[in-house]
Design an enzyme around this catalytic site. Structure first.
Site, short mmCIF file in Angstrom:
data_model
loop_
_atom_site.label_atom_id
_atom_site.label_comp_id
_atom_site.label_asym_id
_atom_site.label_seq_id
_atom_site.Cartn_x
_atom_site.Cartn_y
_atom_site.Cartn_z
N LYS A 3 1.04 -1.13 0.03
CA LYS A 3 0.03 -0.08 0.00
C LYS A 3 1.00 1.05 0.16
CE LYS A 3 -3.84 -2.38 0.30
NZ LYS A 3 -3.21 -3.50 -0.34
N ASP A 4 0.31 2.36 -0.59
CA ASP A 4 0.96 3.50 -0.69
C ASP A 4 1.31 4.08 0.67
OD1 ASP A 4 1.87 5.85 -1.93
OD2 ASP A 4 -0.19 6.79 -2.06
#
Length: 650
Positions: free
Chosen positions: A283-284
């Site tokens: 995930k970012d």
């Protein structure tokens, strides 16, 4: 409806960054979850601000928000950016030489509305990502309780050992001292006290075993290694109840940290190796994200204890299962995005969001796929496919215009001496791609460059050639949209199971643009049976590659190819027009705020600013930035942003 050309509209973006890493000591401080950020900008919000004007985006290059495969982690050749690189002028200078969308084939839109301006990520809490698990359920953090377990050690295990004892045990666990055991004196000798100390050592320091010894009339708990260094990564089998699943699954809520950084932090606090964790996707960083994690033989109680000492993390929804998580198992991600200070009318917003919901967006690979410096990653990928290893080394290590910081000295040394050991000495951070490559060259020499290149982790090496595939796909996708628009035509490809077949004239009416796939070039794919198939061949021939011979003499670099939908229509699309007065107030209700009973501030009915809050779900390996691009009609290249930022900041 015919697709529109991407036009060159104006962009502005604040160069204030929130990405500075905390020092190791700061990471150990207990700080409550907050919106204070890591560094401070002029407004005091400490948040990364991106202003998009005239319909074009100003996104900071980052890993794909929705890219779920381990071999698709984006390459950052600059590794961790040092303080000396952080000023806006240096960043602006470097970005003058980076790519624009047109360079990588991102040239079309599918909607007909007029773009409007807005601010993306004025606060990182304006970008929230929830994983969608393999059952299709959106993963949320809504329960911090620990499951009942009669075999769970007591809470006393976290306090029974002194700080000195813990340090000695940690040194023993990691073979950092000459001792082969550590003896802990039992001051108040009771069976219960001895039991708690035994449990504490075994639970907190996997790989250590304990026994009770009497020395000179005093009793000691003696800790020692049970099975050498391998025990660190493989907790003892006999210490885990057989009735309990070997994997503790939990939901990880994190702010402003990417998944690997988060796992490294968790493993450090738990004193275990990072490889005992598993997950379905990365995930970012510049966001609030919620995802499922699994860890081998770490109790829910130990994991829950981390909630008391970690900042910007929350762990919950614990359960024990018999299996780990696997990369790519997820069905996608659900995004909640707030665009602040928008200028579009309610009618424009309605048109843009309706188009996103009903038609979708071109499934381009985003700008972050191709690197952020003057040397695009797909150039390196093309050199690998050509087997031109000297060119590969040159592209990765040569000086780059506009670059600042510690890599400059390393590159200059390499250009001057071609001595990998001398260049390495100029590089304080050895874990970056350049450092790994130089170590390989120092070990294997310039006559074994391919072997030296192998020192770079496999996933990063493959990212270079995948970047080239993505470059070709983007270019040809734009040609396909330009040539045939948003309708299925004879010769287009559709999937039947895992096999792509061309559409026959008689079947055209059975398909829409949402069924059409296009291949990433490789030896195990077929190509469209119309002029776009020829376009693949011509483009790769121009690059000196034979589309009919994509096998490489090094097996890792042989491209089998894959298929990718040309248009993605997001699911669960909703939107809301908001008004507000204070840029600092949150507009998204996070999982943690809901758990803690913190309500969202009441929005003003007559606020002076407008915001667009949108929710949508995307499948794996799809770029949320490309969906936002379609809504705002924007160019996502940092170069376009920065050239205008420099003027704006004067």
């Amino acid at each position: 409806m015919e697709p529109e050309e991407a036009n060159n509209l104006a962009i502005k973006r604040s160069l204030v960054e929130d990405g500075e890493e905390r020092t190791e000591s700061e990471q150990h401080k207990k700080i409550k979850l907050s919106e204070t950020g890591i560094s401070s900008d002029q407004s005091g919000t400490g948040k990364h601000t991106e202003i998009i004007e005239g319909g074009l985006q100003a996104l900071h290059s980052r890993p794909d928000e929705n890219n779920e495969k381990e071999d698709e982690e984006e390459i950052d050749n600059a590794a961790h950016v040092e303080d000396e690189e952080g000023d806006g002028d240096s960043f602006a200078d470097m970005m003058k030489y980076s790519l624009i969308e047109q360079d990588v084939g991102i040239t079309k839109f599918v909607s007909s509305h007029h773009g409007f301006s807005g601010i993306l990520k004025e606060r990182y809490s304006d970008f929230v990502v929830h994983e969608i698990n393999k059952e299709g359920k959106i993963v949320v953090l809504d329960d911090l309780s620990v499951p009942a377990d009669n075999e769970e050690p007591s809470e006393d295990i976290f306090s029974v050992l002194s700080a000195q004892d813990k340090q000695r045990l940690e040194d023993l666990q990691h073979f950092k001292n000459k001792e082969d055991s550590v003896a802990i004196e039992i001051v108040e000798d009771t069976k219960e006290k001895r039991t708690v100390i035994h449990q504490a050592v075994k639970s907190l320091f996997p790989g250590l075993e304990t026994k009770t010894e009497e020395r000179e009339g005093k009793k000691f708990i003696v800790a020692y290694h049970v099975a050498g260094k391998t025990a660190l990564a493989n907790p003892r089998k006999h210490s885990w109840p057989k009735s309990r699943g070997s994997y503790c699954h939990f939901v990880l809520y994190k702010e402003n940290k990417d998944t690997m950084d988060a796992i490294n932090v968790l493993s450090k606090y738990l004193r275990v190796k990072p490889n005992i964790f598993s997950y379905m996707g990365t995930k970012d960083k510049r966001a609030i994200t919620v995802q499922e994690i699994a860890v081998v033989k770490i109790t829910a109680q130990r994991l829950s204890h981390l909630n008391k000492c970690l900042m910007n993390f929350k762990l919950g929804n614990f359960s024990y299962k018999k299996y780990p998580l696997k990369l790519g198992e997820l069905q996608g991600n659900h995004f909640t995005v707030v665009l602040r200070n928008i200028t579009g009318s309610n009618e424009q917003v309605e048109q843009a969001m309706t188009s996103l919901r009903d038609i979708g967006f071109i499934n381009y690979y985003g700008m972050q796929r191709f690197g952020t410096t003057a040397v695009p990653t797909y150039h390196v990928g093309k050199a690998i496919l050509h087997n031109k290893w000297s060119e590969v080394i040159d592209l990765i290590l040569k000086p780059r215009p506009g670059e600042r910081g510690y890599l400059v000295k390393c590159r200059e040394e390499w250009a001057k001496t071609k001595d990998p050991e001398a260049a390495l000495k100029k590089l304080p951070v050895k874990r970056c791609v350049e450092g790994q490559l130089l170590r390989g060259l120092a070990k294997y020499g310039m006559k074994n460059i391919a072997l030296a290149f192998g020192m770079i982790p496999r996933n990063n090496r493959l990212m270079y050639i995948h970047s080239y595939q993505s470059y070709v796909w983007n270019k040809i996708a734009s040609k396909r949209i330009e040539e045939y628009g948003l309708k299925a035509v004879p010769g287009d490809l559709v999937l039947k199971g895992v096999t792509a077949v061309p559409i026959e004239e008689s079947d055209v009416e059975k398909h829409t643009i949402h069924d059409i796939v296009m291949p990433l070039p490789g030896f195990d794919v077929v190509y469209p049976k119309h002029k776009i198939g020829k376009a693949y061949e011509e483009m790769m021939a121009t690059d000196g590659l034979d589309i009919n011979n994509m096998k490489h003499k090094i097996r890792d670099y042989s491209l089998s190819g894959a298929y990718r939908k040309i248009i993605i229509r997001p699911q669960n699309v909703t939107w809301q027009n908001l008004v507000y007065d204070d840029n600092k107030i949150p507009l998204v209700h996070t999982d943690v705020e809901k758990l803690e009973g913190i309500p969202l501030p009441e929005s003003s009915k007559d606020g002076k600013y407008k915001a667009l809050k949108m929710d949508f779900s995307l499948p794996p390996s799809t770029y949320a930035t490309m969906a936002i691009r379609e809504v705002l009609k924007m160019d996502t290249s940092i170069r376009n942003q920065t050239l205008l930022n420099t003027v704006w900041l004067r």
